[in-house]
Design a protein around this motif. Structure first.
Motif, PDB file in Angstrom:
ATOM      1  N   ALA A  15      -9.755  12.296  22.750  1.00 50.54           N
ATOM      2  CA  ALA A  15      -8.646  12.253  21.789  1.00 50.54           C
ATOM      3  C   ALA A  15      -8.659  10.934  21.026  1.00 50.54           C
ATOM      4  CB  ALA A  15      -7.317  12.440  22.521  1.00 50.54           C
ATOM      5  N   ALA A  16      -8.940   9.836  21.732  1.00 48.95           N
ATOM      6  CA  ALA A  16      -8.990   8.535  21.080  1.00 48.95           C
ATOM      7  C   ALA A  16     -10.115   8.467  20.056  1.00 48.95           C
ATOM      8  CB  ALA A  16      -9.155   7.436  22.131  1.00 48.95           C
ATOM      9  N   ARG A  17     -11.273   8.991  20.419  1.00 47.62           N
ATOM     10  CA  ARG A  17     -12.398   8.970  19.477  1.00 47.62           C
ATOM     11  C   ARG A  17     -12.098   9.787  18.225  1.00 47.62           C
ATOM     12  NH1 ARG A  17     -17.172   9.721  24.058  1.00 47.62           N
ATOM     13  NH2 ARG A  17     -17.242   7.520  24.691  1.00 47.62           N
ATOM     14  N   ALA A  18     -11.377  10.863  18.405  1.00 53.04           N
ATOM     15  CA  ALA A  18     -11.014  11.686  17.250  1.00 53.04           C
ATOM     16  C   ALA A  18     -10.066  10.936  16.319  1.00 53.04           C
ATOM     17  CB  ALA A  18     -10.368  12.986  17.723  1.00 53.04           C
ATOM     18  N   VAL A  19      -9.137  10.181  16.896  1.00 53.32           N
ATOM     19  CA  VAL A  19      -8.171   9.436  16.081  1.00 53.32           C
ATOM     20  C   VAL A  19      -8.827   8.224  15.434  1.00 53.32           C
ATOM     21  CG1 VAL A  19      -6.063   8.056  16.145  1.00 53.32           C
ATOM     22  CG2 VAL A  19      -6.180  10.209  17.405  1.00 53.32           C
ATOM     23  N   PHE A  20      -9.611   7.470  16.216  1.00 47.96           N
ATOM     24  CA  PHE A  20     -10.185   6.235  15.695  1.00 47.96           C
ATOM     25  C   PHE A  20     -11.440   6.462  14.863  1.00 47.96           C
ATOM     26  CE2 PHE A  20      -8.153   4.486  19.699  1.00 47.96           C
ATOM     27  CZ  PHE A  20      -7.086   3.901  19.016  1.00 47.96           C
ATOM     28  N   GLY A  21     -11.944   7.689  14.870  1.00 50.11           N
ATOM     29  CA  GLY A  21     -13.176   7.968  14.151  1.00 50.11           C
ATOM     30  C   GLY A  21     -13.108   7.664  12.661  1.00 50.11           C
ATOM     31  N   GLY A  22     -11.923   7.786  12.077  1.00 50.70           N
ATOM     32  CA  GLY A  22     -11.797   7.550  10.644  1.00 50.70           C
ATOM     33  C   GLY A  22     -11.279   6.174  10.280  1.00 50.70           C
ATOM     34  N   VAL A  23     -11.211   5.269  11.256  1.00 50.11           N
ATOM     35  CA  VAL A  23     -10.666   3.936  11.000  1.00 50.11           C
ATOM     36  C   VAL A  23     -11.780   2.995  10.567  1.00 50.11           C
ATOM     37  CG1 VAL A  23      -9.477   1.953  12.014  1.00 50.11           C
ATOM     38  CG2 VAL A  23      -8.810   4.274  12.660  1.00 50.11           C
ATOM     39  N   ALA A  24     -11.578   2.302   9.461  1.00 56.59           N
ATOM     40  CA  ALA A  24     -12.553   1.327   8.974  1.00 56.59           C
ATOM     41  C   ALA A  24     -12.129  -0.063   9.421  1.00 56.59           C
ATOM     42  CB  ALA A  24     -12.639   1.373   7.453  1.00 56.59           C
ATOM     43  N   PRO A  25     -13.032  -0.832  10.047  1.00 53.26           N
ATOM     44  CA  PRO A  25     -12.659  -2.168  10.514  1.00 53.26           C
ATOM     45  C   PRO A  25     -12.363  -3.159   9.395  1.00 53.26           C
ATOM     46  CG  PRO A  25     -15.002  -1.790  10.800  1.00 53.26           C
ATOM     47  CD  PRO A  25     -14.407  -0.481  10.404  1.00 53.26           C
ATOM     48  N   ASP A  26     -12.696  -2.806   8.160  1.00 54.72           N
ATOM     49  CA  ASP A  26     -12.408  -3.693   7.028  1.00 54.72           C
ATOM     50  C   ASP A  26     -11.340  -3.078   6.137  1.00 54.72           C
ATOM     51  OD1 ASP A  26     -13.925  -1.596   6.183  1.00 54.72           O
ATOM     52  OD2 ASP A  26     -15.396  -2.784   5.083  1.00 54.72           O
ATOM     53  N   GLY A  27     -10.327  -2.472   6.768  1.00 54.14           N
ATOM     54  CA  GLY A  27      -9.268  -1.806   6.015  1.00 54.14           C
ATOM     55  C   GLY A  27      -8.233  -2.730   5.426  1.00 54.14           C
ATOM     56  N   VAL A  28      -8.271  -4.014   5.760  1.00 48.30           N
ATOM     57  CA  VAL A  28      -7.348  -5.007   5.197  1.00 48.30           C
ATOM     58  C   VAL A  28      -8.176  -6.169   4.680  1.00 48.30           C
ATOM     59  CG1 VAL A  28      -5.408  -4.384   6.684  1.00 48.30           C
ATOM     60  CG2 VAL A  28      -7.053  -6.090   7.464  1.00 48.30           C
ATOM     61  N   PRO A  29      -7.587  -7.065   3.881  1.00 49.10           N
ATOM     62  CA  PRO A  29      -8.356  -8.215   3.397  1.00 49.10           C
ATOM     63  C   PRO A  29      -8.943  -9.035   4.542  1.00 49.10           C
ATOM     64  CG  PRO A  29      -6.291  -8.015   2.196  1.00 49.10           C
ATOM     65  CD  PRO A  29      -6.234  -7.016   3.312  1.00 49.10           C
ATOM     66  N   SER A  30     -10.064  -9.656   4.289  1.00 51.17           N
ATOM     67  CA  SER A  30     -10.727 -10.445   5.318  1.00 51.17           C
ATOM     68  C   SER A  30      -9.910 -11.683   5.667  1.00 51.17           C
ATOM     69  CB  SER A  30     -12.112 -10.879   4.839  1.00 51.17           C
ATOM     70  OG  SER A  30     -12.651 -11.867   5.687  1.00 51.17           O
ATOM     71  N   PRO A  31      -9.776 -12.018   6.959  1.00 48.20           N
ATOM     72  CA  PRO A  31      -9.084 -13.257   7.323  1.00 48.20           C
ATOM     73  C   PRO A  31      -9.822 -14.498   6.829  1.00 48.20           C
ATOM     74  CG  PRO A  31     -10.175 -12.287   9.242  1.00 48.20           C
ATOM     75  CD  PRO A  31     -10.244 -11.281   8.139  1.00 48.20           C
ATOM     76  N   ALA A  32     -11.116 -14.352   6.535  1.00 44.99           N
ATOM     77  CA  ALA A  32     -11.904 -15.489   6.073  1.00 44.99           C
ATOM     78  C   ALA A  32     -11.547 -15.896   4.649  1.00 44.99           C
ATOM     79  CB  ALA A  32     -13.394 -15.165   6.162  1.00 44.99           C
ATOM     80  N   ILE A  33     -10.959 -14.982   3.884  1.00 46.05           N
ATOM     81  CA  ILE A  33     -10.649 -15.293   2.481  1.00 46.05           C
ATOM     82  C   ILE A  33      -9.165 -15.103   2.175  1.00 46.05           C
ATOM     83  CG2 ILE A  33     -12.974 -14.719   1.681  1.00 46.05           C
ATOM     84  CD1 ILE A  33     -11.963 -11.981   0.851  1.00 46.05           C
ATOM     85  N   THR A  34      -8.348 -15.001   3.211  1.00 44.73           N
ATOM     86  CA  THR A  34      -6.913 -14.793   3.035  1.00 44.73           C
ATOM     87  C   THR A  34      -6.158 -15.995   3.585  1.00 44.73           C
ATOM     88  OG1 THR A  34      -7.236 -12.418   3.317  1.00 44.73           O
ATOM     89  CG2 THR A  34      -4.979 -13.231   3.462  1.00 44.73           C
ATOM     90  N   ALA A  35      -5.348 -16.613   2.755  1.00 40.37           N
ATOM     91  CA  ALA A  35      -4.641 -17.817   3.181  1.00 40.37           C
ATOM     92  C   ALA A  35      -3.571 -17.498   4.223  1.00 40.37           C
ATOM     93  CB  ALA A  35      -4.014 -18.505   1.977  1.00 40.37           C
ATOM     94  N   GLY A  36      -2.849 -16.409   4.031  1.00 43.90           N
ATOM     95  CA  GLY A  36      -1.794 -16.036   4.962  1.00 43.90           C
ATOM     96  C   GLY A  36      -2.213 -14.868   5.825  1.00 43.90           C
ATOM     97  N   ALA A  37      -1.239 -14.012   6.124  1.00 43.97           N
ATOM     98  CA  ALA A  37      -1.530 -12.839   6.937  1.00 43.97           C
ATOM     99  C   ALA A  37      -2.305 -11.810   6.134  1.00 43.97           C
ATOM    100  CB  ALA A  37      -0.228 -12.226   7.439  1.00 43.97           C
ATOM    101  N   VAL A  38      -3.160 -11.066   6.808  1.00 41.52           N
ATOM    102  CA  VAL A  38      -3.946 -10.048   6.123  1.00 41.52           C
ATOM    103  C   VAL A  38      -3.094  -8.844   5.745  1.00 41.52           C
ATOM    104  CG1 VAL A  38      -6.116 -10.727   7.203  1.00 41.52           C
ATOM    105  CG2 VAL A  38      -4.671  -9.023   8.326  1.00 41.52           C
ATOM    106  N   ALA A  39      -1.949  -8.671   6.405  1.00 45.55           N
ATOM    107  CA  ALA A  39      -1.044  -7.561   6.109  1.00 45.55           C
ATOM    108  C   ALA A  39       0.337  -7.889   6.665  1.00 45.55           C
ATOM    109  CB  ALA A  39      -1.559  -6.252   6.699  1.00 45.55           C
ATOM    110  N   ASP A  40       1.358  -7.262   6.102  1.00 45.58           N
ATOM    111  CA  ASP A  40       2.721  -7.508   6.556  1.00 45.58           C
ATOM    112  C   ASP A  40       3.097  -6.675   7.778  1.00 45.58           C
ATOM    113  OD1 ASP A  40       3.229  -9.347   4.532  1.00 45.58           O
ATOM    114  OD2 ASP A  40       3.879  -7.792   3.120  1.00 45.58           O
ATOM    115  N   ASP A  41       2.354  -5.619   8.026  1.00 44.13           N
ATOM    116  CA  ASP A  41       2.713  -4.709   9.111  1.00 44.13           C
ATOM    117  C   ASP A  41       1.437  -4.206   9.767  1.00 44.13           C
ATOM    118  OD1 ASP A  41       4.199  -3.130  10.803  1.00 44.13           O
ATOM    119  OD2 ASP A  41       5.069  -1.852   9.242  1.00 44.13           O
ATOM    120  N   PHE A  42       1.570  -3.635  10.954  1.00 44.85           N
ATOM    121  CA  PHE A  42       0.408  -2.999  11.561  1.00 44.85           C
ATOM    122  C   PHE A  42       0.151  -1.654  10.881  1.00 44.85           C
ATOM    123  CE2 PHE A  42       4.047  -1.901  14.348  1.00 44.85           C
ATOM    124  CZ  PHE A  42       3.958  -0.522  14.376  1.00 44.85           C
TER     125      PHE A  42
END
Length: 377
Positions: A15-42
Motif C-alpha cells: 500500500a505504501a509503495r502504491a501511494v509513494f510511487g508517484g511522489v517526486a523527491p524534488d517536488g519543492v524548491p531546493s534547500p540549496a537555493i532557498t533562503a527560507g523554508a522550501v514550503a509553508d506546509d507539508f
C-alpha cells in the motif's frame, strides 16, 4: 525461527509503495537555493492519500478505525516514505497517536484517535529539548493546578509544529516524573518561533509560559515518554535505512553508466570496494533496526532492556546514513552537487536524520551504561 514479515505487514508495504510511487523527491524548491523554508506546509495531498490508504491508522485498534499493527509495520512504511523524501509527519503523528492509545485516558482517546487515523488531526512530538542535546523531558516543567497542568519551558526544533494541530510535549514534575501534554498549535501561553531544518523544512521553537493544559489532555502514566521516545528513535532509523537504500541504488545506476577510459566506473576496484562497504552499512542498519522494532512491538525480554537495542540501531543508522551519502557524493563527482539532480536533497535529509539521531558516541556511552548495569553472561 521465522524472520519473514507477516502478510499484514507486507500488505502495508504494498500500500505504501502504491501511494509513494508517484511522489517526486524534488517536488519543492531546493534547500540549496532557498533562503527560507522550501514550503509553508507539508504535502497535504499526499497526507490525504495516506489516510485513504489507511496508512495513518496502521497502529490504531479497530475500534478507532485502525489495523492494529505494530511498530514493525510502521517502520516498513517509513522506509518506503524516505526513499522519495515524503514531506509528511507520518512518524510523529503515528507515534503520538499510538502513545495516546496505549497510555491516554478514555475521553482523550475517543476525542482524538479516530480523527488522527483519518488524517483530520495532525500530531507532532517535541523530542529535542531546549538545545537539541539535553533530555527533552527536562526542558519543560509541569505542575498540577486544580484540574489543569501548568507548563513552562522551551522545546526546540519541533518538526511540523507550524502545521500540526497538537504537539505532544514531555515535561518533568516536581517529584521527578515525566508527563506528556498535548498542546494545541494556538493556545494561551504557547508561542511558536520559526526555525529551518537542514532539509529546508519548517521547524518550531515552542515557548511555554504558564500554559494551562486540562488534565484530560495530559498523559500521566509511568513509562509513556520512554516508550514514545524509543518508538520515535526506531522510526527515524527506518527513515535512514530507506534513504540509504535509495541513495545506494542511485549510485549503482550512475556508476554503471558513467564511463572513464572506455569502461563503466562501477567496474573499477576502488569504486566497487566503496560501494560494497556501504552495502554492508545498509545490512547492519537493517538488522539492528528490525531487532529494535521487534523488541518495541512485542515487549520481549532480553539480556538488556529494549533501549539497548534502540541504542545499537541508532549507532548504525547515524553513522551509516552519513557514510552512504558521503560515498554517493564522491562517486557521483560534480554531478552530485547539481541542484537539478536530487542527490543533494538526499544528502540534506541524511544530515538532518543524523542530527536527529544524535552522535554515535553518545549512544555508545548509553549502551556502555546499560551493559554496566546489566552484566552479560
Amino acid at each position: 525461527m521465522d524472520f519473514t514479515f507477516t502478510e499484514e505487514q507486507q500488505a502495508a508495504v504494498e500500500a505504501a509503495r502504491a501511494v509513494f510511487g508517484g511522489v517526486a523527491p524534488d517536488g519543492v524548491p531546493s534547500p540549496a537555493i532557498t533562503a527560507g523554508a522550501v514550503a509553508d506546509d507539508f504535502d497535504r495531498a499526499l497526507w490525504t492519500k495516506l489516510a485513504d490508504a489507511d496508512l495513518l491508522s496502521l497502529l490504531l485498534a479497530a475500534e478507532y478505525g485502525g489495523a492494529g499493527l505494530d511498530a514493525i509495520a510502521l517502520c516498513l512504511v517509513l522506509r518506503e516514505a524516505a526513499k522519495v523524501l515524503a514531506r509528511v509527519p507520518l512518524l510523529e503523528s503515528s507515534a503520538a497517536a499510538v502513545a495516546v492509545q496505549t497510555y491516554g485516558g478514555e475521553e482523550l482517546k475517543a476525542e482524538l484517535l479516530a480523527r488522527a487515523g483519518r488524517g483530520e488531526v495532525v500530531l507532532t512530538v517535541a523530542a529535542n529539548g531546549r538545545t537539541g542535546h539535553d533530555p527533552a523531558e527536562l526542558a519543560v516543567t509541569a505542575r498540577r493546578d486544580g484540574d489543569a497542568w501548568v507548563l513552562d519551558g522551551v522545546q526546540t526544533a519541533v518538526p511540523w509544529a507550524e502545521n500540526a494541530d497538537f504537539t505532544v510535549v514531555p515535561a518533568h514534575t516536581g517529584d521527578g516524573r515525566t508527563v506528556l501534554a498535548l498542546v494545541p498549535r494556538v493556545h494561551d501561553g504557547a508561542v511558536l518561533g520559526e526555525q529551518i531544518s537542514t532539509t529546508g523544512e519548517r521547524l518550531g521553537e515552542l515557548r511555554l509560559e504558564s500554559a494551562r493544559i486540562t488534565a484530560r489532555d495530559v498523559i500521566d502514566a509511568d513509562g509513556a515518554w520512554e516508550w514514545l521516545r524509543e518508538l520515535l528513535a526506531t522510526g527515524t532509523c527506518a527513515l535512514a535505512l530507506g534513504l540509504g537504500e535509495r541513495v545506494l541504488s542511485m549510485t549503482s545506476a550512475y556508476t554503471g553508466k558513467r564511463e572513464q577510459f572506455g569502461y563503466p566506473v562501477a567496474t573499477f576496484q576502488a569504486v566497487a570496494v566503496q560501494a560494497a562497504d556501504r552495502y554492508i552499512d545498509l545490512r547492519a542498519m537493517e538488522a539492528t533496526l528490525w531487532q529494535a522494532a521487534w523488541r518495541i512491538s512485542t515487549g520481549a525480554g532480553g539480556a538488556l532492556p529494549a533501549s539497548g537495542d534502540v541504542a545499537v540501531a541508532k549507532i548504525w543508522a547515524s553513522e551509516g546514513v552519513r557514510r552512504i551519502v558521503q560515498t554517493a557524493q564522491h562517486l557521483h563527482g560534480g554531478f552530485g552537487a547539481d541542484v537539478d539532480y536530487p542527490l543533494h536533497r538526499y544528502h540534506a535529509w541524511a544530515k538532518q536524520l543524523e542530527l536527529s539521531l544524535g552522535p554515535a558516541a553518545a549512544h555508545e556511552e548509553a549502551l556502555g551504561d546499560l551493559l554496566a548495569a546489566h552484566p552479560l553472561g
